[in-house]
Enzyme design. Structure first.
Site, short mmCIF file in Angstrom:
data_model
loop_
_atom_site.label_atom_id
_atom_site.label_comp_id
_atom_site.label_asym_id
_atom_site.label_seq_id
_atom_site.Cartn_x
_atom_site.Cartn_y
_atom_site.Cartn_z
N ARG A 1 -10.00 -9.52 -12.47
CA ARG A 1 -8.84 -8.91 -13.12
C ARG A 1 -7.86 -10.01 -13.52
O ARG A 1 -8.02 -11.16 -13.14
CB ARG A 1 -8.18 -7.92 -12.15
CG ARG A 1 -7.58 -8.61 -10.94
CD ARG A 1 -7.11 -7.63 -9.88
NE ARG A 1 -5.83 -7.03 -10.22
CZ ARG A 1 -5.00 -6.52 -9.30
NH1 ARG A 1 -5.30 -6.57 -8.01
NH2 ARG A 1 -3.86 -5.97 -9.65
N ARG A 2 -6.85 -9.64 -14.29
CA ARG A 2 -5.74 -10.53 -14.62
C ARG A 2 -6.19 -11.88 -15.20
O ARG A 2 -5.71 -12.91 -14.76
CB ARG A 2 -4.90 -10.80 -13.38
CG ARG A 2 -4.05 -9.63 -12.95
CD ARG A 2 -3.41 -9.94 -11.62
NE ARG A 2 -2.42 -8.93 -11.24
CZ ARG A 2 -1.89 -8.85 -10.04
NH1 ARG A 2 -2.22 -9.69 -9.10
NH2 ARG A 2 -1.00 -7.91 -9.75
N HIS B 1 0.81 -1.21 0.00
CA HIS B 1 0.00 0.00 0.00
C HIS B 1 0.84 1.26 0.00
O HIS B 1 0.61 2.19 -0.76
CB HIS B 1 -1.01 0.06 1.13
CG HIS B 1 -1.99 1.16 0.88
ND1 HIS B 1 -2.90 1.11 -0.16
CD2 HIS B 1 -2.14 2.37 1.42
CE1 HIS B 1 -3.57 2.22 -0.22
NE2 HIS B 1 -3.14 3.01 0.72
N TYR C 1 1.83 5.51 -2.13
CA TYR C 1 2.09 6.88 -1.66
C TYR C 1 3.47 7.36 -2.07
O TYR C 1 3.68 8.55 -2.30
CB TYR C 1 1.84 6.98 -0.15
CG TYR C 1 0.36 6.95 0.08
CD1 TYR C 1 -0.38 8.12 -0.02
CD2 TYR C 1 -0.31 5.76 0.28
CE1 TYR C 1 -1.75 8.10 0.10
CE2 TYR C 1 -1.67 5.73 0.41
CZ TYR C 1 -2.40 6.90 0.31
OH TYR C 1 -3.76 6.87 0.42
N HIS D 1 -9.45 1.30 -10.32
CA HIS D 1 -9.09 2.17 -9.21
C HIS D 1 -7.63 2.60 -9.29
O HIS D 1 -7.30 3.78 -9.25
CB HIS D 1 -9.36 1.48 -7.88
CG HIS D 1 -8.71 2.17 -6.71
ND1 HIS D 1 -9.17 3.36 -6.23
CD2 HIS D 1 -7.62 1.86 -5.98
CE1 HIS D 1 -8.40 3.76 -5.23
NE2 HIS D 1 -7.45 2.86 -5.06
N PHE D 2 -6.71 1.63 -9.42
CA PHE D 2 -5.31 2.04 -9.33
C PHE D 2 -4.81 2.69 -10.61
O PHE D 2 -3.84 3.43 -10.57
CB PHE D 2 -4.39 0.92 -8.81
CG PHE D 2 -4.16 -0.22 -9.75
CD1 PHE D 2 -3.36 -0.08 -10.87
CD2 PHE D 2 -4.70 -1.47 -9.47
CE1 PHE D 2 -3.13 -1.15 -11.72
CE2 PHE D 2 -4.48 -2.55 -10.32
CZ PHE D 2 -3.69 -2.38 -11.44
N HIS D 3 -5.50 2.44 -11.73
CA HIS D 3 -5.11 3.21 -12.91
C HIS D 3 -5.52 4.67 -12.75
O HIS D 3 -4.81 5.56 -13.19
CB HIS D 3 -5.70 2.61 -14.19
CG HIS D 3 -4.85 1.50 -14.75
ND1 HIS D 3 -4.93 0.22 -14.29
CD2 HIS D 3 -3.87 1.51 -15.70
CE1 HIS D 3 -4.04 -0.54 -14.95
NE2 HIS D 3 -3.39 0.22 -15.80
#
Lengths: 170, 581
Positions: free
Chosen positions: B470-471, B256, B260, B407-409
């Site tokens: 996903r994946r 995680h 950041y 989300h992470f894209h």
């Protein structure tokens, strides 16, 4: 050395604090009602699922997997995940009745997920994954592997049939 | 001095006339690099900055086609593209190149460039800095070869017991080791400057960068322990088995906070470069420091929300990490406030009136300002999704579905990387002394990246809610599901094409900027100042030691027992599978 903070900023920080406390509150409220993620921390010898002598016993041996009722009458689905399938490959469950799923991996990391439901588990070799949930909508669902487990990963899925509770026979 | 000392009764201090022309900013403004012989730090900022950033952007250029390929392959729209080997190779390589190589090298390059210029101080040892660069580069090449050969298709999260070939792990470890040289450089640089300027506030850009260096030292430790304690002994044949539960716990420590590490440079650019580029002043310097400190403290000890669905950790620990995860909302909301307020200040200084009139007056034709606005919009959308992911019970609805990819894209590819572009557009003329090849193309590129991200990730979010994992290289589950998924597949493909075009434009602008017209007077490297620019700040916002100790305590509390339990849990070990096994 003064720490300058604007009045607007102060107000905003109070609001943010409120948002966080509210988010925490919602989480605690549902956790208190028993909505926990699967977290049973139970070990098993994934390489010896078929042997009673292995750590965790033979709960996941070929003759023991499938659906049973436990002593409290709760439906228990016992399954094995192995490259590239779930065993038993097809299960039937009653609509609207809670069931407990217990599942162990035979080899590598897997996952199990039934689309459009909240049945979602990581399957980590060496550990038993367990969750209790209910499916409320009739129909045929795939139960699919959702964590990369090798070249056949996308083809790793079984089927769940949800039937009306009064037609359900074990 | 045009620095405002006004009482902040009103939103904007009106008792001061701002002179926004060059040369009126306090502190960072005193120095001009041109004319006489440039000091050594300028040379090192240039070459360390340029080398590191080009390696990062090179990796980005290589990874982009693999993203497009994955979208084409998994959509089942192009039968000719079907290949599961290529698909999983692409997933892993795209992930490693974007998440480890682009980020680490960009962050190092931007870090050197802004640290050296803001402190006006050279690296303590150029040899040391270049050694770090070479180690990281060698590691990258060493990991990239097996990746491209398809011998390391274990995902960028390399979850054992799936195994890649040994050079992949050694290469990844070397990339980490090389990046630690940069971290040491940043911490030493800040300490040297503080010794030379006792009591003075470290420039905000340097404070944020050093916080990020410290964050990365803490963050990278989880995956490093996993590789050193578990994976390499296995690869070297010292042990035969592994505990994947422990490996996942170690990796969650990194998984995680690494986000950041990627995001902080975007915030740093918004806080320290955007205010001046947008023609205004930072709304608050002190709160920016508070945000950096909070992002540091609350991003590492909360990795268990990646393990919510895992069997090897107990519910109580997951709940504890949930509390910390939501705390990250505080510095994020503070950042959102400060950046929007800063934009509003700029808009009003440029003549914007009324509740929304300032928006039209913003410098939409300035790449840094535009990227900040677009980045903030993507952060808002992505952050909303993040709240679902972080939820103790709702996580089950979306874990490992295409929602997560969306989300992470949005947060990484969108919010963070669009700021990397903007930093490059800002830094290149200052590094090369040449004009940015085409500002117009740069602006189009940013817009196209933004819309590409929206068009790609919104269908992904929906697909996740509709149960798509996903994946996976194909979707063989059921005709009914495919019937509802297919329209979104088409949309996401269109988005991926937009992103690919935008990426090509980015590389074209950067390359052309090395050959464009030489500037008579290259723009100076100066960072924005705040409305109330502090000369001194409370000690806690000017040093790292206390926060480092706080992190140790928090980490012991949140990861101590969950890691210790593996000593007495007696988990039967697992046999590895995969390459070289």
């Amino acid at each position: 050395m003064a720490f300058h903070i604007d009045k607007l900023e102060k107000r905003w920080i109070y609001m943010v604090a409120g948002i966080v406390v509210m988010a925490w509150g919602i989480q605690i409220y549902y956790a208190a009602q028993g909505w926990h993620p699967p977290s049973n921390v139970e070990v098993i010898d994934s390489a010896q699922l078929h042997l009673a002598s292995g750590v965790g016993g033979d709960e996941f041996s070929e003759q023991n997997i499938g659906i049973k009722r436990d002593e409290n009458g709760m439906l228990v689905v016992t399954m094995v995940a192995a490259r590239y399938g779930f065993y038993p490959q097809e299960i039937t469950l009653p609509q609207g009745e809670p069931f407990k799923m217990r599942i162990a991996s035979f080899d590598v990391l897997h996952g199990i997920y039934i689309p459009l439901t909240n049945l979602n588990l990581m399957l980590v070799p060496g550990y038993v994954s367990e969750v209790t949930t209910t499916v409320n909508t009739l129909g045929d669902y795939p139960m699919l592997c959702h964590d990369f487990c090798g070249m056949g990963h996308a083809y790793m899925f079984g089927n769940v049939k949800i039937v009306p509770a009064d037609e359900y026979k074990l | 001095m045009p620095i405002c000392s006004g009482t902040s009764k009103s939103f904007l201090p009106t008792n001061t006339n701002y002179d926004l022309s060059e040369g009126t900013y306090l502190l960072t403004m005193s120095m001009t690099d041109t004319g006489t012989q440039a000091p050594a730090y300028v040379k090192h900022a240039k070459w360390l900055g340029l080398s590191n950033m080009w390696v990062g952007f090179g990796a980005f250029a290589l990874a982009i086609p693999m993203g497009l390929y994955q979208v084409a392959e998994r959509s089942n729209l192009f039968p000719a593209a079907e290949s599961r080997e290529l698909y999983y190779t692409s997933v892993t390589t795209h992930g490693v190149l974007m998440a480890y190589v682009l980020t680490t090298f960009f962050i190092m390059g931007f870090g050197y460039f802004s640290a050296l210029h803001s402190l006006k101080q050279d690296v303590w040892s150029p040899l040391f800095s270049w050694t770090g660069f070479v180690i990281a580069l060698v590691g990258t090449v060493m990991a990239a070869v097996p990746l491209l050969l398809g011998e390391a298709s274990v995902m960028y999260t390399f979850y054992p017991p799936e195994m890649a070939v040994t050079p992949f792990y050694i290469g990844a470890a070397l990339l980490f080791v090389g990046s630690w040289f940069w971290c040491v450089d940043m911490v030493i640089g800040m300490m040297q400057w503080r010794r030379a300027n006792p009591g003075m506030a470290v420039p905000l850009v340097m404070f944020g960068t050093t916080m990020n260096a410290l964050l990365w030292l803490w963050t990278s430790m989880g995956a490093t322990l996993e590789v050193l304690i578990q994976i390499l002994p296995l690869k070297f044949g010292w042990v035969d088995t592994i505990d994947p539960g422990l490996a996942r716990t170690f990796f969650s420590w990194t998984l995680h906070a690494i986000v950041y590490f990627w995001l902080l440079p975007a915030y740093i650019a918004m806080y320290s470069i955007m205010p001046r580029e947008s023609g205004g002043k930072l709304f608050s310097d002190e709160l920016a420091r508070v945000a950096f400190v909070m992002l540091f403290i609350f991003s590492v000890p909360i990795g268990f929300h990646h393990l919510y669905m895992d069997p090897q950790q107990a519910a109580g620990w997951k709940l504890l990490h949930m509390f910390g995860t939501f705390m990250v909302a505080v510095p994020t909301f503070i950042t959102g406030f400060t950046i929007l307020a800063t934009l509003e200040v700029s808009g009003r200084l440029r003549g914007g009136k009324g509740l929304f009139g300032w928006i039209a007056k913003l410098r939409w034709n300035n790449p840094m300002t535009l990227a900040t606005i677009l980045s903030m919009m993507m952060l808002t959308a992505g952050g909303f999704g993040g709240v679902i992911n972080a939820s103790y019970s709702m996580n089950a609805l979306i874990h490992n579905t295409q929602w997560i990819t969306g989300h992470f894209h949005l947060i990484f590819g969108g919010t963070s990387v669009i700021m990397y572009f903007a930093v490059a557009y800002w830094a290149w003329p200052r590094i090369t002394g040449r004009k940015l090849a085409s500002r117009r193309m740069a602006l189009w590129q940013l817009w196209l990246w933004f819309w590409g991200m929206i068009v790609t990730t919104m269908p992904w979010h929906v697909l996740g809610l509709l149960g798509q994992p996903r994946r996976v290289d194909t979707l063989p589950y059921s005709d009914e599901l495919n019937a509802i998924w297919n329209p979104y597949e088409v949309v996401m493909f269109a988005g991926a094409v937009m992103l690919t075009l935008s990426a090509i434009m980015f590389i074209v602008v950067l390359v052309r900027s090395h050959f464009s017209e030489r500037l008579q007077q290259p723009p100076e490297v100066v960072f924005g100042t705040a409305i109330h620019q502090p000369l001194r700040v409370p000690k806690l916002l000017n040093s790292l030691a206390l926060w480092n100790w706080a992190m140790l305590v928090y980490m012991l509390a949140s990861y101590g027992y969950p890691l210790l339990q593996f000593v007495f849990l007696g988990t039967p070990q697992t046999i590895p599978f995969g390459f070289g096994e």
